[in-house]
Design an enzyme around this catalytic site. Sequence first.
Site, PDB file in Angstrom:
ATOM      1  N   LYS A 186      -1.124 -29.983   5.168  1.00  0.00           N
ATOM      2  CA  LYS A 186      -0.104 -30.702   5.934  1.00  0.00           C
ATOM      3  C   LYS A 186      -0.055 -32.162   5.482  1.00  0.00           C
ATOM      4  CE  LYS A 186      -0.540 -27.828  10.075  1.00  0.00           C
ATOM      5  NZ  LYS A 186       0.709 -27.298  10.559  1.00  0.00           N
ATOM      6  N   HIS A 218      -4.731 -23.919   5.903  1.00  0.00           N
ATOM      7  CA  HIS A 218      -3.406 -24.528   5.692  1.00  0.00           C
ATOM      8  C   HIS A 218      -3.285 -25.905   6.341  1.00  0.00           C
ATOM      9  CE1 HIS A 218      -2.271 -22.838   9.634  1.00  0.00           C
ATOM     10  NE2 HIS A 218      -1.276 -23.683   9.626  1.00  0.00           N
ATOM     11  N   GLU A 250      -0.563 -25.235  21.377  1.00  0.00           N
ATOM     12  CA  GLU A 250       0.573 -24.400  20.950  1.00  0.00           C
ATOM     13  C   GLU A 250       1.261 -23.833  22.182  1.00  0.00           C
ATOM     14  OE1 GLU A 250      -0.156 -21.936  17.259  1.00  0.00           O
ATOM     15  OE2 GLU A 250      -2.106 -21.867  18.236  1.00  0.00           O
ATOM     16  N   ARG A 259       0.839  -1.215   0.000  1.00  0.00           N
ATOM     17  CA  ARG A 259       0.000   0.000   0.000  1.00  0.00           C
ATOM     18  C   ARG A 259       0.865   1.253   0.000  1.00  0.00           C
ATOM     19  NH1 ARG A 259      -5.216  -0.022   3.549  1.00  0.00           N
ATOM     20  NH2 ARG A 259      -5.528   1.729   2.148  1.00  0.00           N
ATOM     21  N   HIS A 302      -9.506 -24.949  11.287  1.00  0.00           N
ATOM     22  CA  HIS A 302      -8.577 -26.086  11.317  1.00  0.00           C
ATOM     23  C   HIS A 302      -9.161 -27.326  12.009  1.00  0.00           C
ATOM     24  CE1 HIS A 302      -5.998 -23.001   9.956  1.00  0.00           C
ATOM     25  NE2 HIS A 302      -5.560 -22.588  11.111  1.00  0.00           N
TER      26      HIS A 302
HETATM   27  C1  BG6 Z   1      -3.311 -20.074  12.302  1.00  0.00           C
HETATM   28  C2  BG6 Z   1      -3.799 -19.348  13.518  1.00  0.00           C
HETATM   29  O1  BG6 Z   1      -4.348 -20.257  11.385  1.00  0.00           O
HETATM   30  O2  BG6 Z   1      -2.781 -21.339  12.678  1.00  0.00           O
HETATM   31  C3  BG6 Z   1      -2.664 -19.170  14.517  1.00  0.00           C
HETATM   32  O3  BG6 Z   1      -4.306 -18.081  13.149  1.00  0.00           O
HETATM   33  C4  BG6 Z   1      -2.026 -20.501  14.829  1.00  0.00           C
HETATM   34  O4  BG6 Z   1      -3.125 -18.547  15.704  1.00  0.00           O
HETATM   35  C5  BG6 Z   1      -1.663 -21.261  13.554  1.00  0.00           C
HETATM   36  O5  BG6 Z   1      -0.856 -20.258  15.593  1.00  0.00           O
HETATM   37  C6  BG6 Z   1      -1.220 -22.674  13.873  1.00  0.00           C
HETATM   38  O6  BG6 Z   1      -0.713 -23.261  12.711  1.00  0.00           O
HETATM   39  P1  BG6 Z   1       0.397 -24.410  12.785  1.00  0.00           P
HETATM   40  O7  BG6 Z   1       0.572 -24.845  11.372  1.00  0.00           O
HETATM   41  O8  BG6 Z   1       1.621 -23.769  13.371  1.00  0.00           O
HETATM   42  O9  BG6 Z   1      -0.166 -25.465  13.675  1.00  0.00           O
END
Ligand code: BG6
Length: 499
Positions: A192, A188, A226, A60, A250
């Site tokens: 995996k 994402h 996490e 931007r 997820h």
């Molecule tokens: C993201 C979340 O989509 O996934 C994050 O916004 C999270 O908060 C992350 O830390 C975890 O992804 P991974 O691949 O590290 O388990």
Amino acid sequence: MTPYFIMTNKNKHLEEFDSFHIVVFGGDGDLAVRKIYPALFHRHRDGQFKKDYKIIAITRKIPNKLSFSVQLTKFLKTSEGEHMRTDEIEKFVHQIELIQVENQETSSFNNLAEILNKNPKYQHIYYFSTPSSAFGPIAKALKKSGLVNDKSKVVIEKPLGHNLASSNAINIEISEAFQESQIYRIDHYLGKETVQNLMVLRFANNLFERAWDSEHIDNIQITVAESLGVEKRAAYYDSSGALLDMVQNHLLQLLCLVAMEPPSVLEADEVRNEKLKVLRSLRPLTKKTVQTDTVKGQYTRGTIQGSEVNSYLEDIEKYQSKTETFVAVKVYVDNWRWKNIPFYLRTGKRMIKRFSEIVINFKEVRHNIFPSKEKLNNNKLIIRLQPEERIELIQMTKIPGPGGYRYKPIALKLDYSDTFKSRFPEAYERLIIDVIRGNQTLFMRQDEVQAAWTWIESITESWKANNQPNILYEAGSWGPGNLILDEDETWVTKTWKEE
Ligand code: BG6
């Protein structure tokens, strides 16, 4: 005669693609630098991009090419390790073109149009790595500038809104510029390796599929823990929380892959139809059931691997917040296969360590024939997703030696990295390649997103109605309440286990 299946070229399995432009909005942002460019770099290095391609980073503000290159080069060097050749990294970074698009007026898109129009045959992939409030305006401006055609694709990242209504609104805006077949909604987790292996594990092994139902399974537990906190995303995280940040996407996607019926073929809509059926079968929570079947928590100060860490409120620099950094939900999939089988979903920040796993707890044997009557543990299939990628089947085994039948649970282990010595591609590598080749199997369709939000709202609305409080948990702990590790090192909730 040469056997016809021998492949001499080690890259034979890597397909070639049409030439493409990948245009990254939010091109100097965290996601682009940490995930998108590294993924493209690896695919480029593995020789997968045989045809011409161009990466265009949209910013931007007036771009500072030097500081961008230094930052990205540094990131790639440190994350790729010593073996990576610096000149290869530098060459890759150098070819990324930075373009300023100041606002969503069509005049701002002139420079971009000039580059894209030089190669009219290339497919255009627009990657919206921006807050979702910008998705609609960018899509509209691209369309108005004549930059969307039949070959164009758009990649969008979560969060897709903050509730059902806002997610639908984003979809309407995007679909005014792109058809559903051109929209790639990334989760994402679906990229995996171990998550994709779930499909193979289930549908390429008769052994498991035969026992994959409420008759043989007692409960299923899906955990993504996490040790990280909210990092630099305080504002975003405080407006979403663990339920929207992790469960809505997820964890529900993992649940879908575990619970869905076998698709008749591995094609995008066949797989997505099956996932949709699962999402539509989730039993909504009510004001009453959220009290017993959900736990929400927030971390306080604590110690993780020897280092003291702040509380959530300190991390977000506020005196108070109702946002949950931990959530656990007991879910039922109301269909024929899963009648009354609980699925436990859990996720939290600042937990004792980073680990993700899916545990399939089978039922106990019907009758113990052994004279000692010692407890026979139930079989468990443990799919460990991260940090290590491993599958374990816990089974009862006789302890060798005389003196009658003594037995104990032993794990049969398949260690992914020991078995397949090659490097595992990052989730984003697989997903971006799928976008380029036009395979939507691992991307969410709009009706899936809608169904997920509908179920999630049964929780958010009930929490709100009850004003349900967070249970505080110490950073570096197992989370709030009675969460413990059991003897196989899987995470169980004592209260739920003892039911
Ligand atoms: C993201 C979340 O989509 O996934 C994050 O916004 C999270 O908060 C992350 O830390 C975890 O992804 P991974 O691949 O590290 O388990």
